[in-house]
Enzyme design. Sequence first.
Site, mmCIF file in Angstrom:
data_model
loop_
_atom_site.group_PDB
_atom_site.id
_atom_site.type_symbol
_atom_site.label_atom_id
_atom_site.label_comp_id
_atom_site.label_asym_id
_atom_site.label_seq_id
_atom_site.Cartn_x
_atom_site.Cartn_y
_atom_site.Cartn_z
ATOM 1 N N ASP A 186 -53.425 11.329 1.266
ATOM 2 C CA ASP A 186 -53.717 11.178 2.473
ATOM 3 C C ASP A 186 -52.972 11.828 3.629
ATOM 4 O O ASP A 186 -53.011 12.497 4.517
ATOM 5 C CB ASP A 186 -54.519 9.912 2.780
ATOM 6 N N ASP A 214 -57.432 24.304 -0.218
ATOM 7 C CA ASP A 214 -58.544 24.702 0.663
ATOM 8 C C ASP A 214 -58.070 24.403 1.979
ATOM 9 O O ASP A 214 -58.129 25.106 2.998
ATOM 10 C CB ASP A 214 -59.983 24.009 0.624
HETATM 11 C C1 IPM Z 1 -61.269 26.229 -7.362
HETATM 12 C C2 IPM Z 1 -62.689 25.998 -7.364
HETATM 13 C C3 IPM Z 1 -63.138 25.466 -8.621
HETATM 14 C C4 IPM Z 1 -62.266 24.277 -8.733
HETATM 15 C C5 IPM Z 1 -64.675 25.239 -8.693
HETATM 16 C C6 IPM Z 1 -65.394 26.553 -8.534
HETATM 17 C C7 IPM Z 1 -64.906 24.832 -10.108
HETATM 18 O O1 IPM Z 1 -63.170 25.076 -6.211
HETATM 19 O O2 IPM Z 1 -60.698 27.152 -8.121
HETATM 20 O O3 IPM Z 1 -60.678 25.545 -6.468
HETATM 21 O O4 IPM Z 1 -62.871 22.984 -8.379
HETATM 22 O O5 IPM Z 1 -61.301 24.019 -9.506
HETATM 23 MG MG MG Z 2 -61.470 24.673 -4.941
#
Ligand code: IPM
Ligand code: MG
Length: 360
Positions: free
Chosen positions: A223, A251
């Site tokens: 976190d 992300d």
């Molecule tokens: C990533 C994607 C994948 C994951 C999905 C599409 C299964 O989000 O490569 O980050 O969670 O690993």
């Molecule tokens: Mg991902």
Amino acid sequence: MNLHILVLPGDGIGTEVTREAVRVLHAVAGKWHHRLTVAEGLLGGVAIHKTGDPLPPETARLAADADATLMGAVGLPEFDDAPPEKRPEKGLLGIRKALGVYANLRPVRAYPSQLDSSPLKNHLVAGTDMVIVRELTGGIYYGTPRGIFENGAETRAVNTMTYTRAEIERIARMAFQLARGRRKKVTSVDKSNVLENSQLWRRVVTEVGREFSDVELDHLLVDNCAMQLVLNPRRFDVVLTENMFGDILSDEGAVLAGSIGMLPSASIGDRKPSGAWTGLYEPVHGSAPDIAGQNKANPLGAIGSVAAMLEYSFGLKEEAAAVNAAIEAVMQSGKVTADLRPPGSPATTEEVGQAVCAAV
Ligand code: IPM
Ligand code: MG
């Protein structure tokens, strides 16, 4: 050198971005006189449509035969309500496991020419240069028991986060080795204030760290890490973390790079007898069905993944550096897709691919 590649375009924008990445591979092969052969296989939603299986056995066989595999993206909205076992994503998890690529390296850099693409203040983002080392074939993504269980009036859903010492040791070694070639700092990320899994993670990473006395090690709770990533991203060099935390944090890292379309990744396992790495190369972005088929998607994450392939699977450092330099040159020229919010009219996926080839 003979380069035998398998391409798995997958779903959505996967087809468009891998097409440009392969174009760049051809440009590299032409310039440095390598013999490139490209096979294509089915993975994800498109594989379910054609064969009923998100990872057809034929695809697993092609991947085992290839020197390296390039994956585009998997996932389609029509499968949103399908159980995990019958979803396109299952194909990607399956091929990662089948190839034994337990280390997912996700470099996150703030390119000077793209600082304005990030919603964060320039002075915070400038100079960001880190690699997220995500454990890729263990943890809650694969642990059993799992499932949704009906028991009388009650329904219960179960997932299991599980790690062995050996799984943590090998990914930790990978992170420390990588740090040696960089700024020599590893930040291990866990949730050891709550999870036993993370307690073992922290203990084993600390032990492995003693073998690398030249590399600094610190630990962050996930976190807090999520907050530090946007407050002080320059503090990070190598970020080492388990599968699901790595998925989420990478992300978030995309915001630092300006767009998730920018981020490449290399999923590698152990070295083959030849010294090359078994590798699956995949941009971090998903299938983006909303812009699929419109020649709008940013191919730079896929092209950067091809640069990683040249480096790790083939040891072609000069070629890899040339592709990365070409990516930078194209970004500086402003010929980029809409996600990077260029001042003029945005370039198409194909135009960006062609520009990278020209720069190579
Ligand atoms: C990533 C994607 C994948 C994951 C999905 C599409 C299964 O989000 O490569 O980050 O969670 O690993
Ligand atoms: Mg991902």
